[in-house]
Write a protein that holds these residues in place. Structure first.
Motif, mmCIF file in Angstrom:
data_model
loop_
_atom_site.group_PDB
_atom_site.id
_atom_site.type_symbol
_atom_site.label_atom_id
_atom_site.label_comp_id
_atom_site.label_asym_id
_atom_site.label_seq_id
_atom_site.Cartn_x
_atom_site.Cartn_y
_atom_site.Cartn_z
ATOM 1 N N LEU A 30 -10.621 -1.408 -3.662
ATOM 2 C CA LEU A 30 -10.005 -1.823 -2.250
ATOM 3 C C LEU A 30 -10.420 -2.339 -1.217
ATOM 4 O O LEU A 30 -10.592 -2.995 -0.620
ATOM 5 C CB LEU A 30 -9.974 -0.111 -1.087
ATOM 6 C CG LEU A 30 -9.229 -0.163 -0.495
ATOM 7 C CD1 LEU A 30 -8.015 -0.642 -0.268
ATOM 8 C CD2 LEU A 30 -9.328 1.172 0.390
ATOM 9 N N ALA A 191 -5.114 -0.682 -5.729
ATOM 10 C CA ALA A 191 -6.041 -1.415 -5.260
ATOM 11 C C ALA A 191 -6.308 -2.710 -5.238
ATOM 12 O O ALA A 191 -6.627 -3.691 -5.474
ATOM 13 C CB ALA A 191 -7.200 -0.482 -4.711
ATOM 14 N N VAL A 197 -2.383 -2.950 0.216
ATOM 15 C CA VAL A 197 -3.783 -2.696 0.847
ATOM 16 C C VAL A 197 -3.675 -4.073 1.808
ATOM 17 O O VAL A 197 -3.770 -2.998 3.322
ATOM 18 C CB VAL A 197 -4.846 -3.505 -0.670
ATOM 19 C CG1 VAL A 197 -6.228 -3.926 0.428
ATOM 20 C CG2 VAL A 197 -4.425 -2.745 -0.737
#
Length: 444
Positions: A30, A191, A197
């Motif tokens: 991430l 991610a 994201v």
């Protein structure tokens, strides 16, 4: 993303945030995705990641390597240390602490989240809320991190199922609310693929909330400590051997909170002696006012015996001094903390001898129940303690000040950090019992 000018960067606010979650939930991926998709990765860094990924037989770059910098981490595939990263967008600057997920390294999360204004807690959509998720939520609550993001990761592996996300979000939010976390924002992400994201996901049209980066850029930040209780822990007493300044005596340190101004009445703790500020030196230049995080030297009208470890505060806003401290702690050492344990307590710049007089309770993470009088805390335990110090200390409640309301316990034999403590924080522990340890020279 457009290039950020120096003028734009100067006008942006700063957000400190930490990531946490269980092993393999995708924290490093991430963070790598955030850095990569926000154009915050230098070309040579990306090339290095591509080379390492190719040597492992991976077709696409492993973005987790952008944060897993230690060789041992790369070999094991887990994050061990707290990895700090700095990046910026046109809307905000960021200091990110990527904390370990393995239960063995939970102590590192305490370090990473201690100065954070937001915590991103990752959950694998396939596994849901697990014990380590609860532990990270409890630590974030204890450290009074004001904002929490639940990032339900690997949604691509559950077919982007809205019901899976909703069930996890409901369970975690209920648990965090019970802990006292003031705000939880749940975001479904992948991610690895990049869903939600930085860019909105085309695979989850049922989700209408912000992406992770959008939330980080817009969440209110209220870390201005200039209006809090003013506190200056003295780090060094300056007395230059110079014929030009024969009477100069300054008290140097970093202002932990609040502001000081020339002419203000102050009190030195724990002695309780009072004086007035006759001058403030900042970077070698006199100023009339100084505020939190600035490193300054205070000059006082009266000649007072002040040394490292003392605390200078406004006379009208002086905390009480005490030798009896009640606090909630997170035990971080492998050796247990026991009733009767002789320790050193470090508060600000002052270190004193202390005794653990009682451990009233230990928190059970599954249902937030309290195990009364466990007798000891082992690594990663959260519990209540009562401590008696050899000398009085001027402590604030952690609810009032995260800087002067916190402390650490240290092993006097080898200097190892044992425990991180928050003064006054409580899970409504039961009344403590008296401990009958013998007097061996540490019983204050």
């Amino acid at each position: 993303m457009s290039t950020i000018t120096t003028e734009e960067l100067a006008e942006t606010t700063l957000l400190r945030f930490a990531t946490a979650g269980s092993v393999d939930d995708g924290k490093s991926t991430l963070v790598g995705r955030l850095l990569h998709d926000s154009k915050s990765v230098l070309t040579d860094q990306l090339e290095a990641v591509e080379r390492v990924s190719a040597s492992r037989g991976q077709e696409a770059p492993d973005l987790a390597l952008l944060t897993d910098g230690l060789r041992a981490e790369r070999e094991q595939g887990i994050t061990i240390d707290v990895a700090y990263r700095y990046f910026a967008t046109p809307r905000r600057r960021f200091i990110l602490a990527d904390t370990p997920g393995h239960v063995q390294y939970t102590r590192n999360m305490v370090t990473g989240a201690s100065t954070a204004e937001l915590t991103v807690i990752l959950v694998d959509a396939r596994n849901g809320v697990v014990e380590q998720t609860r532990r990270h939520a409890a630590i974030a609550a204890l450290l009074r991190v004001p904002h929490a993001v639940l990032a339900v990761n690997k949604m691509d592996l559950v077919g982007y199922d809205e019901k899976v996300f909703a069930a996890i979000a409901e369970e975690f939010t209920a648990y965090a609310t019970e802990l006292g976390v003031p705000e939880v924002t749940a975001i479904p992400i992948s991610a690895l693929v990049g869903d939600n994201v930085v860019e909105p996901s085309a695979n989850m049209d049922w989700y209408g909330g912000p992406t992770v980066l959008e939330h980080l850029e817009t969440v209110p930040v209220a870390h201005d400590l200039s209006h809090c209780h003013a506190r200056l822990p003295v780090q060094y007493v300056i007395r230059p051997q110079s014929p030009d300044h024969p009477d100069y005596r300054g008290y140097a340190g970093q202002i932990a909170a609040g502001s000081f101004h020339v002419g203000e009445s102050v009190t030195v703790l724990p002695s309780g002696r009072a004086s007035k500020i006759s001058g403030i030196d900042l970077l070698g230049e006199p100023v009339d006012v100084a505020w939190t995080t600035q490193s300054v030297t205070l000059l006082l009208e009266d000649d007072i015996d002040i040394s490292r470890g003392d605390l200078i505060v406004p006379s009208k806003d002086a905390p009480a001094t005490t030798q009896d401290i009640e606090a909630t702690v997170c035990h971080v050492a492998d050796a247990p903390l026991t009733v009767g344990h002789r320790v050193l307590l470090k508060h600000g710049t002052r270190t004193v001898k202390a005794i653990v007089k009682d451990i009233p309770s230990r928190l059970t993470l599954d249902d937030l129940s309290l195990h009364p009088h466990p007798g000891q805390l082992i690594a990663n335990d959260i519990g209540r303690v009562k401590i008696r110090t050899a000398e009085p200390l001027p402590v604030d409640s952690y609810a009032d000040s995260r800087r002067t309301g916190s402390f650490i316990l240290i092993d006097p034999n080898d200097g190892q950090t044992l425990t991180a403590g928050m003064v006054g924080e409580s899970f409504a522990a039961p009344e403590p019992v008296k401990d009958g340890s013998e007097d061996d020279g540490w019983d204050f």
